[in-house]
Enzyme design. Structure first.
Site, mmCIF file in Angstrom:
data_model
loop_
_atom_site.group_PDB
_atom_site.id
_atom_site.type_symbol
_atom_site.label_atom_id
_atom_site.label_comp_id
_atom_site.label_asym_id
_atom_site.label_seq_id
_atom_site.Cartn_x
_atom_site.Cartn_y
_atom_site.Cartn_z
ATOM 1 N N HIS A 102 27.682 3.359 13.782
ATOM 2 C CA HIS A 102 28.146 4.745 13.570
ATOM 3 C C HIS A 102 27.126 5.781 14.028
ATOM 4 O O HIS A 102 26.829 6.747 13.317
ATOM 5 C CB HIS A 102 28.478 4.977 12.095
ATOM 6 C CG HIS A 102 29.693 4.227 11.646
ATOM 7 N ND1 HIS A 102 29.724 2.851 11.576
ATOM 8 C CD2 HIS A 102 30.916 4.649 11.257
ATOM 9 C CE1 HIS A 102 30.918 2.476 11.164
ATOM 10 N NE2 HIS A 102 31.657 3.533 10.967
ATOM 11 N N ASP A 126 1.889 0.407 -12.929
ATOM 12 C CA ASP A 126 2.867 1.241 -13.641
ATOM 13 C C ASP A 126 3.163 2.529 -12.879
ATOM 14 O O ASP A 126 4.271 3.048 -12.954
ATOM 15 C CB ASP A 126 2.436 1.536 -15.078
ATOM 16 C CG ASP A 126 1.057 2.146 -15.197
ATOM 17 O OD1 ASP A 126 0.229 1.967 -14.276
ATOM 18 O OD2 ASP A 126 0.780 2.801 -16.215
ATOM 19 N N GLY A 127 2.199 3.023 -12.109
ATOM 20 C CA GLY A 127 2.462 4.234 -11.324
ATOM 21 C C GLY A 127 3.642 4.044 -10.401
ATOM 22 O O GLY A 127 4.508 4.919 -10.281
ATOM 23 N N PHE A 164 21.828 5.726 7.621
ATOM 24 C CA PHE A 164 21.306 5.315 6.322
ATOM 25 C C PHE A 164 20.059 4.448 6.451
ATOM 26 O O PHE A 164 19.376 4.178 5.453
ATOM 27 C CB PHE A 164 22.386 4.637 5.488
ATOM 28 C CG PHE A 164 23.587 5.511 5.259
ATOM 29 C CD1 PHE A 164 23.430 6.879 5.049
ATOM 30 C CD2 PHE A 164 24.861 4.994 5.277
ATOM 31 C CE1 PHE A 164 24.531 7.710 4.859
ATOM 32 C CE2 PHE A 164 25.969 5.804 5.091
ATOM 33 C CZ PHE A 164 25.803 7.166 4.882
ATOM 34 N N GLY A 181 0.833 -1.187 0.000
ATOM 35 C CA GLY A 181 0.000 0.000 0.000
ATOM 36 C C GLY A 181 0.878 1.251 0.000
ATOM 37 O O GLY A 181 0.463 2.310 -0.450
ATOM 38 N N GLU A 234 19.470 0.705 0.585
ATOM 39 C CA GLU A 234 18.954 0.366 1.905
ATOM 40 C C GLU A 234 17.472 0.027 1.882
ATOM 41 O O GLU A 234 17.001 -0.798 2.675
ATOM 42 C CB GLU A 234 19.218 1.521 2.875
ATOM 43 C CG GLU A 234 20.700 1.822 3.109
ATOM 44 C CD GLU A 234 21.363 2.648 2.006
ATOM 45 O OE1 GLU A 234 20.636 3.146 1.109
ATOM 46 O OE2 GLU A 234 22.595 2.784 2.034
ATOM 47 N N GLN A 283 27.069 11.357 8.063
ATOM 48 C CA GLN A 283 27.296 9.964 8.469
ATOM 49 C C GLN A 283 26.879 9.698 9.918
ATOM 50 O O GLN A 283 27.052 8.592 10.415
ATOM 51 C CB GLN A 283 28.780 9.597 8.318
ATOM 52 C CG GLN A 283 29.456 10.128 7.073
ATOM 53 C CD GLN A 283 28.947 9.497 5.798
ATOM 54 O OE1 GLN A 283 29.037 8.289 5.630
ATOM 55 N NE2 GLN A 283 28.396 10.301 4.904
ATOM 56 N N ASN A 288 -1.613 0.204 -16.804
ATOM 57 C CA ASN A 288 -2.904 0.750 -17.224
ATOM 58 C C ASN A 288 -2.822 2.242 -17.544
ATOM 59 O O ASN A 288 -3.829 2.842 -17.932
ATOM 60 C CB ASN A 288 -4.008 0.425 -16.199
ATOM 61 C CG ASN A 288 -3.773 1.104 -14.849
ATOM 62 O OD1 ASN A 288 -3.203 2.174 -14.763
ATOM 63 N ND2 ASN A 288 -4.238 0.456 -13.785
ATOM 64 N N HIS A 315 -9.951 7.014 -10.245
ATOM 65 C CA HIS A 315 -9.037 6.366 -9.302
ATOM 66 C C HIS A 315 -9.616 6.423 -7.891
ATOM 67 O O HIS A 315 -10.056 7.470 -7.425
ATOM 68 C CB HIS A 315 -7.663 7.030 -9.318
ATOM 69 C CG HIS A 315 -6.686 6.391 -8.366
ATOM 70 N ND1 HIS A 315 -5.838 5.377 -8.747
ATOM 71 C CD2 HIS A 315 -6.459 6.594 -7.037
ATOM 72 C CE1 HIS A 315 -5.115 4.995 -7.694
ATOM 73 N NE2 HIS A 315 -5.473 5.712 -6.649
#
Lengths: 614, 614
Positions: free
Chosen positions: A408, A147-148, A384, A116, A359, A420, A177, A253
């Site tokens: 880190h 496709d979105g 990250f 979702g 990630e 970082q 579509n 939609h």
């Protein structure tokens, strides 16, 4: 199930009928996003997939991921037609008491990850396919994307990863579509763009007419026969296909049909089956994958005072536990020599999967591996993991048993600078329901907590530190959850100091500085931030006159300090005086000690805070 | 600068020397990642780019983004050779007192966004290029990427976006040195894979030898001449190039040379220039881009009690302000009809950029636009901003003036279920240094706060709600920052109730329920969560006997409750009794009112909480 083409067409017709009826009954939902996928779903569920509807999440069975989660009704319709629950149940869609939610979650059988939030399903599918192969299963994984969501970068992380891993047991079908939520998609029906992208990523790819069932069936057959690489079936479809006034129309939609519109739509599809009233029986899964039991590994062998970075102890623990735990696997984001996942890899190379610098994919692959009954540990620099916060969020909704390690943390990394430094990771992970958040200060507690993570049925996060810190505990020390350790105490303590990681060691130095001045302080190692035993912690604060100093290598918001304040408030304990030392403002490069001092979390600052309130 | 090829080669030689010397002096850093880029940097800085070193962030000048931020020393070396500061300053790399940090930040001229979290630079560059074009500048943007970061999905979001926007003024150069941090990259030197990927995304792309300066110069010339699409120059390089014992060797990532190694390396490069001792003068930018002044827009025109969703007021405010503010632009992630960004687009289509479903790119593009002096507002469902948390984090380090709006917060969205509910967004945004976090409860406060966002020199986050809520304030009401509104009060209030968004309206209902029972309560609209005036809020809590009830449509961690507790603790106010009502556990689909009730944040629960402590 070997259905004839005519029987498959009938299934597609029923999927359309169920999807429209269910969304109209719910008064919300995405019927047109279901209609474009009807033939694809019929062919996947009733021709291609081999699975046991009574055991739909088995490692031996094929799996299906609905990455375009808003098309949930067509999934529920297919599951109902496959006999997993009655069609009447589909009509409870989106109701408070129904397990058939607006978007799929693993509350129901046959769903391995909540979807979702778009663009995550292909990574989950790659994890499922990898997890099957790791466990010598020949089962396949099918992922249906819209496709979105192909605009989401994570899709292309997953595409690169799956091809690199040669996941020939993974098939992606893209329901192109050409209509997004608010307008036409970027590439509309320029199917060759998608083909070129998948091929550039090393996939077999073909473009088909997604509404021609014979074509869909044939493409799925070619996918099953492909060797050495994953396959993409790019299906040209129309949103709302099958209904004259919906097909390829903008403005539909996420909009259910009115009752009148439903009547008109059903009339176009021919006779609709009668549906009995739903009996109200829940089809919620009896149990979700839980970490398997494993024998106690040998204890670690550190010496008190030995200088060991907790990040290194993390890697050592993985290796030690993996030796007695065949389901433990690790994932790396090209930093295994910094997080020390490489200690495991060097001992057991087959246990570490390389996700490179991606990630988002790393975390969703972990969710897929966990859904195959494995116990994944994914690690990168803690900062990250912010890259994958939406994936962690969705893993939380999935109740996925993934373990994450962020190394880190904080300004104590020093010269590399703020990009970082993780200074918001505790806020992130604390806000995941049911998660466990651990922040060990020495090698022994790190190793013990990694073992706890492997046994715990929840998302677990471990925060490790870059610099070496002295070992504080005996190798047989236990670290209960929730819990904390009192490292220094006396009957005359004038304040409680709470620290974790580098600030615990600063607190211990502050203790000595204060002691030299005749001031006694209590020092607490808060190795477990979530859950937290507020009553037990509050008793310590009360015993020191309600005076509390909290020091953390994290921004002030959402971290150790707020966790402690909230835990105390929840049990009705109001500390009299609180000094909360945390990193205020954006830090910069410098030596670790310079930064601890400049950002107010060094021993000197902790001692001064105790003095001002004593 | 029209340098000869020989002069450019000398620049490349100097960049190598400076980079190695600086990292050795610092004792940390990534010299080999600089060496692979020496010819590229020489050609970009001393041949291709047209910019004023005294005004390096001008909209009229070409811009450069070092996406592979760990190669910071080679950027500093190039800037020094361009005359922006003396070479001696480069030798202060990574020192506590130096503005030349381990990874670049906009503290220094010529840097528009902090990098170091990989894979974000191309989006920033796309934002810079778009921002230049929007302001009728012919300036170009150059982005240098590493091959390791090509695994990040955001790179491909940016690639698709830039091509769709036909950004012919954007050139990406990929330094393909084939070595990541912990091993070989996924594609190593298979250059054709990168070419195929860029071409599939609609870019002009060519593969070159990244160490042949004449070739690099020629490729940059072709890029400048290209029309209608962005250009990728895929440069085959060697990590550590130029030094025999470093070139293409594993184990050298992020490792400075020892003094002896540096001597040997310098000997291979020929005479090294003498460097005077640094004078200690800082070259920090005098000022970062700040939002421009603009005249007061006409006041909104709501009626008290009118039902308006705050998300709709957001869109209305954008349109109203944009009419008097030519620098205001918006970005959408294909949900403009849900966030109501479409209100602006319908009035001024050229002001809205479509980023499709790619939130990471959306946020980093916003940072690029802001660095061009524009005032961007990016909006999507609040939960999907979790997808871009690392980008928000980096924008925080950049001190970027971006404005973000998250709609559809909390369980009050109802039937769509947890994947669409933001329940951790406040925790996320509060943990960004210097950010402002707003959570309005009605249309007037929303519109006023949007105007405040446009004027505020900080990252601002606005949380909007899906359901309609009644207008509470007169159109001329002011909403100072920090601040809150007292909506109900009396001399006999037995508790303070703090709410925001949907829970404020529940609090107002609870007030009536309590009043019917003869219990008076104070009701506070906490429209501003960060910054917060703890003393002023604490005075209210004290006035109601220290009894405090907080209700929020958010998980308990890091949101309204913890913000209030922390703000009170910071000013030494300990509330006597706190009841914190928040969403515990993973929610599910249902009607909004059912969910407010089930998850304990409805009027009934608020009233009950007040009763239990009164």
């Amino acid at each position: 199930m070997a259905l004839t083409l005519e029987e498959l067409k009938e299934k597609a017709r029923l999927l359309r009928i169920h999807s429209m009826r269910a969304t109209t009954a719910a008064g919300s939902g995405h019927p047109t996003s279901c209609l474009s996928a009807a033939e694809i779903m019929a062919a996947v569920f009733f021709h291609a997939m081999k699975f046991d509807p009574k055991n739909a999440n088995a490692v031996e069975g094929d799996r299906f991921v609905l990455s375009k989660g808003h098309a949930a009704p067509v999934l529920y319709a297919a599951q109902a037609e496959a006999g997993m629950y009655p069609v009447s149940r589909v009509m409870t869609l989106r109701q408070f008491a129904s397990e058939l939610e607006g978007h799929p979650t693993p509350r129901i059988p046959g769903v391995d990850a909540a979807t979702g939030s778009l663009g995550q399903g292909l990574s989950v599918g790659a994890g499922l396919a990898l997890g099957a192969r790791f466990q010598n299963s020949n089962a396949r994984t099918y992922v249906l994307l819209g496709d979105g969501e192909m605009a989401e970068g994570q899709v292309w992380e997953a595409a690169a990863f799956a091809a690199h891993q040669k996941l020939e047991n993974l098939t992606a079908i893209v329901d192109v579509n050409a209509l997004g939520q608010s307008g036409r998609t970027m590439y509309q029906h320029h199917m060759e763009v998608y083909r070129a992208k998948f091929e550039a990523n090393g996939w077999a790819a073909e473009v088909i007419d997604g509404h021609d069932l014979a074509t869909v069936v044939a493409a799925l057959g070619r996918a099953q026969a492909a060797r050495g690489r994953p396959q993409a079936i790019l299906a040209r479809t129309l949103k709302g296909n099958g209904i004259s006034f919906l097909a390829d129309k903008e403005g539909w939609h996420g909009k259910p049909l009115s009752k009148d519109e439903l009547e008109r739509a059903l009339a176009e599809l021919g006779p609709a089956p009668a549906i009995a009233p739903d009996a109200g029986h829940s089809y919620e899964r009896a149990k979700l994958p839980a970490p398997p039991e494993f024998p106690a590994p040998p204890a670690p062998e550190y010496k008190l005072g030995q200088m060991v970075a907790t990040r290194e102890a993390y890697g050592a623990a993985l290796k030690r536990i993996a030796a007695v735990h065949p389901k433990l696997v690790a994932i790396d984001g090209d930093v295994k020599n910094s997080t020390f996942s490489e200690i495991l890899e060097k001992a057991m190379p087959e246990r570490l999967f390389q996700s490179y610098i991606a990630e988002q994919n790393m975390v969703s692959v972990a969710a897929g591996l966990a859904a195959q009954g494995l116990v994944p540990f994914a690690a990168t620099f803690a900062c990250f993991l912010a890259r994958a916060y939406d994936q962690v969020r969705m893993a939380g909704i999935s109740r996925a048993n993934i373990n994450l390690c962020g190394s880190h943390c904080g300004v104590s990394i020093g010269e590399d600078g703020p990009s970082q430094m993780a200074l918001e990771d505790l806020a992130m992970f604390r806000a995941i329901p049911n998660a466990c958040v651990f922040y060990p200060s020495d090698a022994v507690s790190t190793e013990r907590l990694v073992e706890t993570m492997a046994r715990t049925n929840a998302i677990c996060y471990l925060r490790t530190t870059r610099p070496k810190t002295p070992v504080l505990y005996a190798n047989d020390e236990k670290f209960p959850v929730p819990g904390f350790k009192i490292l220094r105490e006396s009957a005359s303590d004038s304040a409680t100091i709470v620290g974790a990681g580098v600030t615990l060691h600063e607190a211990l130095k502050a203790y000595e500085q204060l002691k030299a001045k005749g001031i006694a302080a209590r020092v607490i190692d808060l190795y477990c931030l979530k859950p937290m035993d507020g009553a037990a912690l509050g008793a310590q604060v009360r015993a020191t006159g309600g005076r509390l100093v909290i020091a953390e290598d994290h921004y002030p918001e959402g971290g150790v300090g707020e966790a402690v304040l909230a835990a105390l408030a929840a049990v009705g304990i109001a500390p009299g005086i609180v000094r909360h030392l945390a990193v205020n403002g954006v830090p910069h490069s410098g030596k670790p000690d310079e930064l601890l001092e400049a950002f107010g979390i060094s021993a000197r600052h902790i001692a001064a805070a105790v003095e001002t309130i004593s």
